[in-house]
Design an enzyme around this catalytic site. Structure first.
Site, PDB file in Angstrom:
ATOM      1  N   GLY A   1     -20.512  -7.023   0.568  1.00  0.00           N
ATOM      2  CA  GLY A   1     -20.436  -7.647   1.883  1.00  0.00           C
ATOM      3  C   GLY A   1     -19.406  -8.741   2.006  1.00  0.00           C
ATOM      4  O   GLY A   1     -19.250  -9.326   3.084  1.00  0.00           O
TER       5      GLY A   1
ATOM      6  N   LYS B   1       0.875  -1.176   0.000  1.00  0.00           N
ATOM      7  CA  LYS B   1       0.000   0.000   0.000  1.00  0.00           C
ATOM      8  C   LYS B   1       0.907   1.218   0.000  1.00  0.00           C
ATOM      9  O   LYS B   1       1.506   1.568   1.020  1.00  0.00           O
ATOM     10  CB  LYS B   1      -0.889   0.004   1.252  1.00  0.00           C
TER      11      LYS B   1
END
Length: 237
Positions: free
Chosen positions: A202, A37
């Protein structure tokens, strides 16, 4: 593919969950995986970031975060406001190169979209992909408006001579509307690249074991899964 750059057409559209799914499938195949990241924004010093979420969902992967800035802003803005040095594409490429020498797969997850600025000079995730010669996986939303942002991202990739690996819908709704259903057929044309998966909304809330078990149902063989775009389109059409 040793390095894949994961970007999106915007923010909060499922990049981290898609990154985790790709990582989980690679780990299941016995491959060593690292996740980078470059710039984590909107997260405090002791809070879990995107790399932590990928590791939680995908299992044993190496996680590296090069910069963390507390405000939920573009990396360049967040770094400036925090009085911290920004992350540069050269630093990301150097770290990814080191990790690629020790891992079978390196996934680089950007912040926001392809051209979000890393620094005041205007460097972006596209520069990282260019330095590494890495293909770019684009995560997109399912519904109305996605064709335009997908086409714009694809145009930006082509203008820079970058390879688009494909497109993944980052959060496929449980009850897709007409636009979402039609977009399954139209996204490859807008992107000029194949549709390589649809991760259900989800999915990130699943228990890690269930997430890893089901990831292969969401991504196409090119990403290690068994998902088929034509069959999926027929099932939801």
């Amino acid at each position: 593919m040793t390095v894949i750059v994961v970007t999106g057409t915007g923010t909060e559209i499922g990049k981290t969950v898609v990154t985790a799914a790709v990582a989980a499938l690679a780990v299941a195949e016995g491959r060593s995986v690292a996740v980078v990241k470059p710039a984590q924004t909107g997260v405090g010093p002791h809070e879990a970031g995107d790399v932590d979420e990928v590791r939680r969902l995908a299992g044993p992967v190496t996680g590296v975060e090069l910069g963390r800035f507390p405000e939920p802003l573009a990396p360049a803005t967040a770094a400036r406001r925090a009085g911290l040095a920004p992350v540069t594409p050269d630093a990301v490429a150097e770290e990814a190169g080191k990790l690629a020498a020790e891992h079978d797969l390196v996934l680089i997850e950007g912040a926001g979209g392809l051209l979000v600025r890393f620094d005041e000079a205007g460097a972006t995730l596209a520069d990282v992909a260019g330095l590494l010669g890495a293909p770019v996986l684009v995560v997109v939303p399912a519904g109305l408006g996605t064709l335009n942002t997908t086409a714009l991202t694809a145009e930006a990739l082509r203008a820079r001579g970058l390879d688009q690996l494909g497109v993944v819908v980052g959060s496929w709704p449980g009850r897709p509307d007409l636009a979402a259903r039609c977009n399954l057929a139209d996204l490859p044309e807008a992107a000029g690249a194949p549709l390589l998966g649809a991760v259900p909304e989800g999915a990130g809330a699943l228990a890690p074991a269930a997430f890893r078990e089901r990831a292969g149902q969401w991504l196409a063989p090119r990403l290690g899964g068994g998902w088929d775009a034509e069959a999926f389109g027929s099932a939801v059409g």
